[in-house]
Design a protein around this motif. Sequence first.
Motif, PDB file in Angstrom:
ATOM      1  N   LEU A 199       0.841  -1.117   0.042  1.00 56.17           N
ATOM      2  CA  LEU A 199       0.062  -0.263  -0.020  1.00 56.17           C
ATOM      3  C   LEU A 199       0.924   1.246  -0.123  1.00 56.17           C
ATOM      4  O   LEU A 199       2.015   1.269   0.896  1.00 56.17           O
ATOM      5  CB  LEU A 199      -0.848  -0.084   1.431  1.00 56.17           C
ATOM      6  CG  LEU A 199      -1.995   1.074   1.377  1.00 56.17           C
ATOM      7  CD1 LEU A 199      -2.897   1.043   0.541  1.00 56.17           C
ATOM      8  CD2 LEU A 199      -2.513   1.007   2.839  1.00 56.17           C
ATOM      9  N   HIS A 200       0.658   2.249  -0.868  1.00 56.04           N
ATOM     10  CA  HIS A 200       1.530   3.409  -1.042  1.00 56.04           C
ATOM     11  C   HIS A 200       0.882   4.503  -1.669  1.00 56.04           C
ATOM     12  O   HIS A 200      -0.174   4.333  -2.592  1.00 56.04           O
ATOM     13  CB  HIS A 200       2.845   3.097  -1.848  1.00 56.04           C
ATOM     14  CG  HIS A 200       2.385   2.151  -3.086  1.00 56.04           C
ATOM     15  ND1 HIS A 200       1.953   2.696  -4.261  1.00 56.04           N
ATOM     16  CD2 HIS A 200       2.372   1.041  -3.377  1.00 56.04           C
ATOM     17  CE1 HIS A 200       1.537   1.854  -5.362  1.00 56.04           C
ATOM     18  NE2 HIS A 200       1.874   0.644  -4.704  1.00 56.04           N
ATOM     19  N   ARG A 201       1.139   5.828  -1.340  1.00 56.26           N
ATOM     20  CA  ARG A 201       0.685   6.790  -2.106  1.00 56.26           C
ATOM     21  C   ARG A 201       1.822   7.922  -2.079  1.00 56.26           C
ATOM     22  O   ARG A 201       2.756   7.907  -1.411  1.00 56.26           O
ATOM     23  CB  ARG A 201      -0.645   7.545  -1.365  1.00 56.26           C
ATOM     24  CG  ARG A 201      -0.197   7.944   0.188  1.00 56.26           C
ATOM     25  CD  ARG A 201      -1.353   8.519   0.753  1.00 56.26           C
ATOM     26  NE  ARG A 201      -1.139   9.019   2.219  1.00 56.26           N
ATOM     27  CZ  ARG A 201      -1.784   9.651   2.903  1.00 56.26           C
ATOM     28  NH1 ARG A 201      -3.409   9.865   2.609  1.00 56.26           N
ATOM     29  NH2 ARG A 201      -1.563  10.032   4.046  1.00 56.26           N
ATOM     30  N   PRO A 202       1.618   8.864  -2.970  1.00 55.90           N
ATOM     31  CA  PRO A 202       2.763  10.016  -3.310  1.00 55.90           C
ATOM     32  C   PRO A 202       3.248  10.469  -1.950  1.00 55.90           C
ATOM     33  O   PRO A 202       2.303  10.672  -1.259  1.00 55.90           O
ATOM     34  CB  PRO A 202       2.017  10.797  -4.338  1.00 55.90           C
ATOM     35  CG  PRO A 202       1.094   9.926  -4.832  1.00 55.90           C
ATOM     36  CD  PRO A 202       0.417   9.206  -3.899  1.00 55.90           C
ATOM     37  N   GLY A 203       4.542  10.638  -2.075  1.00 57.19           N
ATOM     38  CA  GLY A 203       5.076  11.557  -0.797  1.00 57.19           C
ATOM     39  C   GLY A 203       4.833  12.870  -1.045  1.00 57.19           C
ATOM     40  O   GLY A 203       4.448  13.615  -1.852  1.00 57.19           O
ATOM     41  N   CYS A 204       5.649  13.694  -0.140  1.00 54.92           N
ATOM     42  CA  CYS A 204       5.476  15.110  -0.124  1.00 54.92           C
ATOM     43  C   CYS A 204       6.734  15.839  -0.214  1.00 54.92           C
ATOM     44  O   CYS A 204       7.051  17.045  -0.029  1.00 54.92           O
ATOM     45  CB  CYS A 204       4.536  15.906   0.848  1.00 54.92           C
ATOM     46  SG  CYS A 204       2.926  15.242   1.113  1.00 54.92           S
ATOM     47  N   GLU A 205       7.707  15.038  -0.432  1.00 56.73           N
ATOM     48  CA  GLU A 205       9.048  15.670  -0.756  1.00 56.73           C
ATOM     49  C   GLU A 205       9.239  16.855  -1.556  1.00 56.73           C
ATOM     50  O   GLU A 205      10.197  17.683  -1.487  1.00 56.73           O
ATOM     51  CB  GLU A 205      10.186  14.373  -1.310  1.00 56.73           C
ATOM     52  CG  GLU A 205      10.131  13.432  -0.138  1.00 56.73           C
ATOM     53  CD  GLU A 205       9.069  12.313  -0.332  1.00 56.73           C
ATOM     54  OE1 GLU A 205       8.426  12.460  -1.224  1.00 56.73           O
ATOM     55  OE2 GLU A 205       8.940  11.393   0.609  1.00 56.73           O
ATOM     56  N   GLU A 206       8.339  16.988  -2.632  1.00 50.54           N
ATOM     57  CA  GLU A 206       8.587  18.132  -3.599  1.00 50.54           C
ATOM     58  C   GLU A 206       7.994  19.243  -3.150  1.00 50.54           C
ATOM     59  O   GLU A 206       8.200  20.376  -3.488  1.00 50.54           O
ATOM     60  CB  GLU A 206       7.852  17.608  -4.833  1.00 50.54           C
ATOM     61  CG  GLU A 206       8.447  16.477  -5.755  1.00 50.54           C
ATOM     62  CD  GLU A 206       7.784  16.342  -6.894  1.00 50.54           C
ATOM     63  OE1 GLU A 206       7.486  17.270  -7.782  1.00 50.54           O
ATOM     64  OE2 GLU A 206       7.666  14.917  -7.491  1.00 50.54           O
ATOM     65  N   PHE A 207       7.263  19.292  -2.047  1.00 43.76           N
ATOM     66  CA  PHE A 207       6.670  20.353  -1.589  1.00 43.76           C
ATOM     67  C   PHE A 207       7.794  21.281  -1.013  1.00 43.76           C
ATOM     68  O   PHE A 207       8.652  20.867  -0.019  1.00 43.76           O
ATOM     69  CB  PHE A 207       5.557  20.174  -0.179  1.00 43.76           C
ATOM     70  CG  PHE A 207       5.022  21.374   0.215  1.00 43.76           C
ATOM     71  CD1 PHE A 207       4.076  21.969  -0.315  1.00 43.76           C
ATOM     72  CD2 PHE A 207       5.502  21.692   1.609  1.00 43.76           C
ATOM     73  CE1 PHE A 207       3.592  23.227   0.147  1.00 43.76           C
ATOM     74  CE2 PHE A 207       5.133  22.972   2.175  1.00 43.76           C
ATOM     75  CZ  PHE A 207       4.080  23.446   1.438  1.00 43.76           C
ATOM     76  N   ALA A 208       7.680  22.548  -1.274  1.00 42.33           N
ATOM     77  CA  ALA A 208       8.619  23.579  -0.872  1.00 42.33           C
ATOM     78  C   ALA A 208       8.127  24.861  -1.010  1.00 42.33           C
ATOM     79  O   ALA A 208       7.337  25.160  -1.774  1.00 42.33           O
ATOM     80  CB  ALA A 208       9.952  23.401  -1.531  1.00 42.33           C
ATOM     81  N   VAL A 209       8.357  25.805   0.015  1.00 43.18           N
ATOM     82  CA  VAL A 209       7.741  27.104   0.038  1.00 43.18           C
ATOM     83  C   VAL A 209       8.758  27.967  -0.894  1.00 43.18           C
ATOM     84  O   VAL A 209       9.776  27.885  -0.451  1.00 43.18           O
ATOM     85  CB  VAL A 209       7.659  27.631   1.447  1.00 43.18           C
ATOM     86  CG1 VAL A 209       7.289  29.245   1.461  1.00 43.18           C
ATOM     87  CG2 VAL A 209       6.802  26.897   2.335  1.00 43.18           C
ATOM     88  N   ASP A 210       8.448  28.923  -1.878  1.00 44.20           N
ATOM     89  CA  ASP A 210       9.310  29.504  -2.802  1.00 44.20           C
ATOM     90  C   ASP A 210       9.495  30.830  -2.047  1.00 44.20           C
ATOM     91  O   ASP A 210      10.642  31.377  -2.226  1.00 44.20           O
ATOM     92  CB  ASP A 210       8.519  29.501  -4.245  1.00 44.20           C
ATOM     93  CG  ASP A 210       8.273  28.012  -4.693  1.00 44.20           C
ATOM     94  OD1 ASP A 210       9.185  27.422  -4.829  1.00 44.20           O
ATOM     95  OD2 ASP A 210       7.275  27.853  -4.930  1.00 44.20           O
ATOM     96  N   ASP A 211       8.420  31.467  -1.586  1.00 39.16           N
ATOM     97  CA  ASP A 211       8.697  32.770  -1.132  1.00 39.16           C
ATOM     98  C   ASP A 211       7.534  32.903   0.000  1.00 39.16           C
ATOM     99  O   ASP A 211       6.537  32.126   0.327  1.00 39.16           O
ATOM    100  CB  ASP A 211       8.585  33.635  -2.209  1.00 39.16           C
ATOM    101  CG  ASP A 211       7.431  34.041  -3.021  1.00 39.16           C
ATOM    102  OD1 ASP A 211       6.148  34.146  -2.217  1.00 39.16           O
ATOM    103  OD2 ASP A 211       7.505  33.819  -4.053  1.00 39.16           O
ATOM    104  N   GLU A 212       7.595  34.145   0.720  1.00 36.55           N
ATOM    105  CA  GLU A 212       6.317  34.270   1.581  1.00 36.55           C
ATOM    106  C   GLU A 212       5.782  35.750   1.290  1.00 36.55           C
ATOM    107  O   GLU A 212       5.547  36.620   1.953  1.00 36.55           O
ATOM    108  CB  GLU A 212       6.877  34.360   3.053  1.00 36.55           C
ATOM    109  CG  GLU A 212       7.507  32.997   3.316  1.00 36.55           C
ATOM    110  CD  GLU A 212       7.945  32.979   4.827  1.00 36.55           C
ATOM    111  OE1 GLU A 212       7.127  33.483   5.664  1.00 36.55           O
ATOM    112  OE2 GLU A 212       8.742  32.201   5.209  1.00 36.55           O
TER     113      GLU A 212
END
Length: 820
Positions: A199-212
């Motif tokens: 059982l598996h689903r996509p991880g969130c490693e690609e998530f990143a904050v670009d600016d604020e």
Amino acid sequence: MNISYKWLKEYVDFELTPQQTADALTSCGLEVDALEEVQSVKGGLKGLYVGEVLTCEMHPNSDHLHVTTVDLGKGEPQQIVCGAPNVAAGQKVIVADLGCVLYDGDKEFVIKKSKLRGVDSYGMICAEDEIGVGTDHAGIIVLPADAPVGQPAAEYYHLESDWVIEIDITANRADALSHWGVARDLYAWLVRNGYKTSLHRPGCEEFAVDDESLPIDVEIQNTEACRRYACLSISGCDVKESPEWLQNKLRVIGLRPINNIVDITNYVMMAYGQPMHCFDADMVKGHKIVVRTQPEGTKFVTLDGEEHTLGEHDLSICNAEEPMCIAGIFGGKGSGTYDTTKNVVLESAYFHPTWIRKSARRHGLSTDASYRFERGIDPNGTIYALKQAAILCKQLAGGKVSMQIKDVYPTPMPDFNVDLNYAYVDTLIGKQIGHDMIKSIVTSLDMRIVEENADGLKLVVPAYRVDVQRPCDVVEDILRIYGYNNVEIPTQLKSSLTILGDEDHKYHLQNVIGEQLVGCGFSEIMNNSLTKTSYYQGLNKYAEETTVKVMNPLSSDLGVMRQTLLFGGLESVCRNVNRKNGNIRFFEFGNCYHYSPEKKNDDDPVKAYSEECHLGLWLSGNSVQGSWIHADEKSSFYQLKAYVENIFARVGLVAGTVVTEKSDNNIFAKGLTVKNRGGKVIAEMGVVCPKLLSGMGISVDVFYADINWDALMKAVRNKELLFHDICKYPAVSRDLALLIDKDVEFDAIVAIAKQTEKKLLKKVTLFDVYEGKNLPAGKKSYAVNFILQDETKTLNDKQIDAMMNKLIANLKSKLGAELR
């Protein structure tokens, strides 16, 4: 709920066929209602091919049609008449060949050889919207020059078939309202049955904050209705059509693609079960989101243009100045995502199910989001869903994450702790399945074992399993994965002897009377015990204040429990009359419910409520119609009264043990009430009030009888039906023509006659009534027959005359009757 077979395989590894998958899901409690092979484009683009326009000339008889020859790779080019303004020689196009079926919504049409203004046409050059691959109708589809001639359109567009598994999700299984939720159950079934899987689903490693650069503040003012609220801003988005893969995923499960941002939120909801909403960030005034209720009477226009009146029981998502959305249900006009939108705010929240359910019912709104919120979603899945949506927004819309995730979670919702005893599991299942099997199943269902001893397990059940909070709930989960069919049917049946009681006697008599009524031409009906509040307005016996109200009604038509069977029967009468079935004899056994405000007791809340079984009878139309031997005859109150008396006789209620009087119940224009000696109402019958009938849309007379079945059963509880021989001594018949006042009723004559002679008087019958000429004013004439009989000897004239003289004297003295 629709589940895509291919989408499901993205989360759990298996090699089952679609049918085997459907069977496995049904086995583990997710009942599959239908299994259908589908294409993302209706019809699967069958009969459509890539063609090359060889020649293009103006139509000789039209200023806008063109006559073309098109090569479909079949040898001879085909002549096709085309009306598109952009058609030209040398183009690669999509052609619907002869016999191809095209769809326009639910309609379909077949491409046939036709003649357009005198010129033969052998196909159709298609636009995007005509074949379902887009919405453009400005002209035909023009393909790149390297498109291979003769290639099926399904291959060119890489169209693949899928299977839609339609699952009937029960109300308690909110965790299964997504592909990920169904995958979890399927994974547990696969593990239990020995399949190699993961059982598996996509991880969130690609998530990143670009600016604020676009921070959004959040304030929750009502923490009961909103337990958690998280949001994230994405700037620089290019709002456009979604890529083909995303559109296909949504179409397969029955959702219409809108634009890439909205499609992403719908995708995340269907994938992981977390409803989301996207706001145009420029509409979030003050760069602040406030979660609160509204002052009573606040007007709010939703995305569909409908105006709603909000109040203190409606949770809203607001900016610094005004509401933008009915929380968890529907977005507001102007706050959504449009083609001009550049910056968006993604919402991922957990709202209290009861608040969402009541608000949705109050406003008559039902959406995919409210359907999930009102059943309970995963409070710990909000951030994962938000990150997945943000990753997709960056990939598909070119946006930038422009703030840190704002997550307001005042009181975290804990998982559920359950103590599970092995012996309890075996007892409830009826079979010993083994400790290892129990541990394997609960682990595969995402329950954590925190402690184990010889007697059982201490489990932590994830918060998204709102239906698993007790040991019996865990056993149910174990059993559905283990397989109900794997629990053998015992070879021995354990039983105990029982004695028939009052309820059995009552049920038996219901069947007896039901058969008796069916034999008299009646049809049994069954109506909903939930009914309209408005039916009880203005009634004296069935007052609106004494109705049992439903706390959370599905609709205003189902707001209270019925106090009487009358209105359900009238709905059935109306339906039949409107369908030209006007000669009606109906009966219904059903419970009626009553609230007595004077009996309200805080220590005993149910004391004010009562429930009684009733029998209702309805007559309308003709009792005889279309007979060659009998003239048409309308149904009457006297026929209804006879049916009621026959019921009394059949259950053993002796006529002398009840009292009949005029009914004061205003459901009747004219009626009678039958009471026992103690004053308890046993039955009411009469002509239904015309005002009630007109309110139901009924224009014919209806006769109704209501028998309190519980009261009737008490009255005959100790009665035995006795049979005896026909009397061998003759009966004597005597007639009297009585002149009496107009307000004297026949029942009064019967009562005096029975008081005069209780033993020998067997029957009193009215066989003629006369009012008119040759009678004094205010008088009427009754012709009454009396049957006298002694079961031990033959009556002589002297005895008969003495009884009749005594009867005449009593009638004169008590009623002022005179002999004519």
